[in-house]
Design a protein around this motif. Structure first.
Motif, short mmCIF file in Angstrom:
data_model
loop_
_atom_site.label_atom_id
_atom_site.label_comp_id
_atom_site.label_asym_id
_atom_site.label_seq_id
_atom_site.Cartn_x
_atom_site.Cartn_y
_atom_site.Cartn_z
N PRO B 220 0.46 0.56 -2.00
CA PRO B 220 -0.49 1.53 -2.56
C PRO B 220 -1.67 0.85 -3.22
CG PRO B 220 1.37 1.28 -4.03
CD PRO B 220 1.66 0.43 -2.83
N SER B 221 -2.78 1.55 -3.28
CA SER B 221 -4.01 0.94 -3.79
C SER B 221 -4.04 0.94 -5.31
CB SER B 221 -5.22 1.69 -3.23
OG SER B 221 -5.18 3.03 -3.61
N SER B 222 -4.90 0.11 -5.83
CA SER B 222 -5.06 0.02 -7.29
C SER B 222 -6.50 -0.39 -7.59
CB SER B 222 -4.12 -1.04 -7.86
OG SER B 222 -4.51 -2.32 -7.41
N LEU B 223 -6.86 -0.23 -8.85
CA LEU B 223 -8.20 -0.63 -9.27
C LEU B 223 -8.43 -2.10 -8.95
CD1 LEU B 223 -9.83 0.60 -12.53
CD2 LEU B 223 -10.16 -1.75 -11.78
N GLU B 224 -7.44 -2.91 -9.23
CA GLU B 224 -7.56 -4.35 -8.98
C GLU B 224 -7.85 -4.63 -7.50
OE1 GLU B 224 -3.98 -6.46 -9.59
OE2 GLU B 224 -4.94 -8.43 -9.49
N LEU B 225 -7.13 -3.95 -6.63
CA LEU B 225 -7.33 -4.16 -5.20
C LEU B 225 -8.73 -3.72 -4.78
CD1 LEU B 225 -3.82 -3.08 -3.86
CD2 LEU B 225 -4.83 -5.37 -3.77
N GLY B 226 -9.25 -2.69 -5.43
CA GLY B 226 -10.60 -2.25 -5.14
C GLY B 226 -11.61 -3.35 -5.48
N ARG B 227 -11.40 -3.99 -6.62
CA ARG B 227 -12.31 -5.07 -7.01
C ARG B 227 -12.26 -6.19 -5.97
NH1 ARG B 227 -12.50 -6.22 -13.41
NH2 ARG B 227 -14.11 -7.61 -12.54
N ARG B 228 -11.04 -6.54 -5.58
CA ARG B 228 -10.90 -7.61 -4.60
C ARG B 228 -11.53 -7.23 -3.27
NH1 ARG B 228 -5.05 -9.47 -4.10
NH2 ARG B 228 -4.36 -9.27 -6.26
N ALA B 229 -11.36 -5.95 -2.91
CA ALA B 229 -11.90 -5.51 -1.62
C ALA B 229 -13.42 -5.67 -1.60
CB ALA B 229 -11.50 -4.05 -1.36
N LEU B 230 -14.07 -5.33 -2.71
CA LEU B 230 -15.53 -5.47 -2.72
C LEU B 230 -15.92 -6.94 -2.64
CD1 LEU B 230 -18.31 -4.31 -2.77
CD2 LEU B 230 -18.28 -4.39 -5.27
N ALA B 231 -15.21 -7.78 -3.37
CA ALA B 231 -15.50 -9.22 -3.30
C ALA B 231 -15.40 -9.68 -1.86
CB ALA B 231 -14.51 -9.98 -4.19
N ASP B 232 -14.36 -9.25 -1.21
CA ASP B 232 -14.12 -9.59 0.19
C ASP B 232 -15.27 -9.10 1.08
OD1 ASP B 232 -12.94 -10.25 2.53
OD2 ASP B 232 -11.32 -8.78 2.42
N LEU B 233 -15.66 -7.85 0.88
CA LEU B 233 -16.72 -7.27 1.71
C LEU B 233 -18.05 -7.97 1.49
CD1 LEU B 233 -16.04 -3.42 1.55
CD2 LEU B 233 -15.95 -4.92 3.57
N LEU B 234 -18.35 -8.29 0.23
CA LEU B 234 -19.63 -8.94 -0.06
C LEU B 234 -19.69 -10.34 0.55
CD1 LEU B 234 -20.32 -7.78 -3.71
CD2 LEU B 234 -21.62 -7.21 -1.65
N ALA B 235 -18.52 -10.96 0.66
CA ALA B 235 -18.48 -12.26 1.32
C ALA B 235 -18.82 -12.11 2.80
CB ALA B 235 -17.11 -12.89 1.14
N LYS B 236 -18.35 -11.03 3.38
CA LYS B 236 -18.61 -10.79 4.81
C LYS B 236 -20.01 -10.24 5.06
CE LYS B 236 -13.81 -9.63 6.02
NZ LYS B 236 -12.87 -8.51 6.21
N ALA B 237 -20.46 -9.41 4.12
CA ALA B 237 -21.75 -8.73 4.33
C ALA B 237 -22.52 -8.72 3.02
CB ALA B 237 -21.51 -7.30 4.82
N PRO B 238 -23.26 -9.79 2.72
CA PRO B 238 -23.94 -9.93 1.42
C PRO B 238 -24.95 -8.82 1.15
CG PRO B 238 -23.92 -12.02 2.62
CD PRO B 238 -23.46 -10.97 3.58
#
Lengths: 337, 337
Positions: B220-238
DNA sequence: CTGTTAGCGCATTCAC
DNA sequence: GTGAATGCGCTAACAG
C-alpha cells in the motif's frame, strides 16, 4: 467430474463414503492427522479433493466449543490510530487459524453493549476491545460469560480479564514535561472528544500546573478538524507558542493551518502529535509525536487469547507496553526528519 | 440471583423451563414473536432476563442454514482507500443483524485463495471482496458454493456473481484527458504496484497516446513512498510539469517532496491524486483528485447480499457507480480549497 | 489405529 | 396457539 452447480456442498459424510472409511476416521484424518495411518490419510485426502469438501466450522464448533473466531471491537474503522493494531491482531489470529469478527461502537456505550451482546451470541473464543468497556452491565456480563477478554489501548487495575496498553495520563504528563523543558509559556491543547484523549489532556494539564486553553473536536479526528482547532485556539490565545494535539492527524492539520497563516513551525509555533502515524516522519516539517506500539498491542492481545484457548495459564493480567516521545522538526528545528 | 460465575451459559432449554413452556415455544417467542400469545411472550421475556440467556447463533445457523455472517476481504486494513467501504459495509450489515468476518490477502493470490477457503468453511451468508478474485480456482469454487458474492472496486463482464464498482481504465483516461486539456507536455505517473492502480495507469497512458515516465512503488502507498516516487520521476524527467498519482496519499507525498525542493505546486508542478481522501480538501494546496463513492460501494454490496438472503430476485449483476474528477489547487491555482 | 454411540443448541417439519 | 419428534454437520467420549 465436478460437483453439481450447487445442489449441496459435500459433507464429511460424503468424504467418508468416497474414501471407504467411517465418518469419524475421516474427521480425524483432517483435524488430528497424527493418529491416523498414512494409507487412510491418503484415501481421505483423495476423497476431499474429489468431492471439493470444505469443513463446516460452525458444526464443528458446536460440539467442540471452539468457534475459532475472535471478536474485535473498535469505535470506528476510520480511527486510523487503531488500524495497525487491528491489522496485526487479524494477522496473528489468522496464523493460528482464528478469524476476526469485526464490531463498531461509534464511541457510543449503548451500541457497545449491543455489539458485545451480539458477539457473545456467536460464541467467540475471545474478545478484543479497543479501550476499556464503558458499560458496567456489559463488564459483568462479559466476566460471567467466561470468554477471554483483552481490553487494549488503556490500562486499568481492574480489567474485565486482561488489558494491554499504556497510561494516557503519563503520556499527557510526558508531553507537558517536554513543553516545560522548552520553556514555552503560552501553550494550548487540541484534543479529540474521546475518553482516552481527554485522559491525556488531564495528564498534560496536571503537569503544567495550571489551566490550559483547549480546543475540543469531535472524534474521530481529521486534518480539517486540526485546522479548525488551531483557529479556535488562536482566537482564545493569540500569542500561542506551542500546541499539544491528541493525534498526529490533528497535529498535521494544526501545522497546515499555521503555515497558511504565515506562522513558521516550529519557530513561531511548536506542534506535538500522538500515535506516531506513518506519515508524521515524512511531512515538512516532520511531526514530533508520542510513539505507541500499535502492532504489538494487537499481536500480544491475539497471543494472550490463543494461549488461553490452548489451556496455558497466563498469570499476568495487566501489560503496560509504555510509550516514548519522538522529537522531530515540528518542535525542534534541528531535529532529524 | 445472578448466574454462577461461568459454570455454563443458559440455553434456550433453561429459558423454556424457567418460563414453564416448551423449548420450541420459547424459540418462537424470540425469533418469531408474531405467532405467540402476548402472555407467553411476557413469560419467556422474564425468563430470558432471569437467566441472562444469549442465543447461540452458531447452533441456530446450523439448522437454519443462515449464519448471519458476511465475509469481507481486503488486501490489507492499512489500505485507507477501502476503509470507508468496509465501514459502511459493516454498519449496513449490522443494522440488518449481520456481522462482518474480516479477512486480509496482502495482495497475494495464494493467501486470497486460502482466506476464501477458510471463509467458506464458516458458512457466511455472503462474501464481499475488494477487487476481483484473482485465482481461477477460487472463482470456480465460489461459484459452486452458491454463496452470494459481491466483488467491488472494479468492474467485469463476467463477475463471479455480482460486482459493484467503476472502470479504472476510464479513470486513467479521464485524468489524461484533463492533463491534455491543460496542455502539459512533460508528465509522469506515480503509481502503486497493485492491479487496479496499474489499470488506471494503462488508461492514462492510452489516452496520452505515448509512453509516460512512471515510478512504481509497492502497495500500500504512503506519504513517504510519494516523496520517493517524485524523486525517482525527477531523475528520469527533470522538466516534469505534472504528475498523475494512484492515490491521494501518494499525491500528498509528491506535493511535500516538491515543496521541499522549492517547486511551487501547481505553478511549477501539478499533482493529481485518486480516491478523494478526507484530508485532500484541507491540505495546502488542496489536492485535485478523482472521487469514488466508497461508502456507497459498501452500502450497496451489503444491500445486495441482504436482499439475496431475503429471497428477493435482484436481476442486475453489474453496478457501475462511476466517478468524477474534483479540481483543486494542486492542478489549478484558482481552484477553491 | 479404527468404529459406534451420543449429543452440541437450536429450528424445521409435523401433529394437536 | 402450542408441543414432540427429528436432524443440521460435526466431534468427544468411549469401545474394539
Amino acid at each position: 467430474m465436478n460437483a453439481p452447480l450447487h445442489f449441496k456442498a459435500a459433507t464429511l459424510h460424503d468424504v467418508a463414503k468416497a474414501a471407504g472409511v467411517s465418518l469419524i476416521t475421516a474427521s480425524r484424518a483432517l483435524s488430528n492427522p497424527g493418529v491416523v495411518s498414512e494409507k487412510t490419510k491418503a484415501k481421505v485426502q483423495a476423497a476431499v479433493e474429489a468431492t471439493g469438501y470444505i469443513p463446516n466450522m460452525l458444526a464443528g464448533g458446536l460440539k467442540s466449543k471452539r468457534s475459532l473466531m475472535v471478536a474485535g471491537i473498535v469505535p470506528a474503522l476510520s480511527v486510523s490510530q487503531f488500524l495497525p493494531t487491528v491489522q496485526s491482531l487479524t494477522t496473528t489470529l489468522a496464523a493460528a487459524g482464528y478469524q476476526l469478527l469485526l464490531g463498531q461502537t461509534a464511541y457510543d456505550p449503548e451500541r457497545e453493549e449491543a455489539v458485545l451482546n451480539t458477539m457473545i451470541g456467536r460464541q467467540p473464543d475471545g474478545i478484543v476491545m479497543t479501550g476499556l468497556v464503558q458499560s458496567q452491565r456489559a463488564r459483568d456480563r462479559l466476566r460471567r460469560s467466561g470468554i477471554p477478554v483483552v481490553e487494549t489501548w488503556d490500562l486499568s487495575d481492574r480489567p474485565i480479564d486482561m488489558v494491554v496498553g499504556f497510561s494516557h495520563l503519563k503520556v499527557g504528563s510526558a508531553v507537558a514535561g517536554y513543553f516545560l523543558s522548552k520553556g514555552w509559556e503560552e501553550v494550548g491543547v487540541a484534543t479529540g472528544s474521546d475518553h482516552r484523549a481527554q485522559l491525556r489532556r488531564e495528564g498534560f494539564v496536571a503537569t503544567m500546573g495550571r489551566d490550559i486553553p483547549t480546543a475540543v473536536v469531535p472524534a474521530p479526528s481529521s486534518l480539517e478538524l486540526g485546522r479548525r482547532a488551531l483557529a479556535d485556539l488562536l482566537a482564545k490565545a493569540p500569542k500561542l507558542r506551542a500546541v499539544c494535539c491528541s493525534s498526529d492527524t490533528l497535529a498535521q492539520g494544526v501545522v497546515v493551518e499555521a503555515q497558511v497563516r504565515g506562522l513558521r513551525v516550529p519557530e513561531d509555533l511548536a506542534v506535538c502529535g500522538f500515535g506516531n502515524a506513518d506519515f508524521g516522519a515524512h511531512t515538512a516539517p516532520s511531526v514530533t509525536t508520542v510513539h505507541v506500539d500499535g502492532p504489538e498491542i494487537g499481536r500480544l492481545a491475539a497471543q494472550l487469547i490463543i494461549d488461553r484457548c490452548s489451556g496455558r495459564p497466563g498469570a499476568q493480567k495487566v501489560f503496560d507496553l509504555g510509550f516514548r516521545m519522538i522529537e522531530r522538526q515540528s518542535t525542534c528545528a534541528s531535529a532529524p526528519a
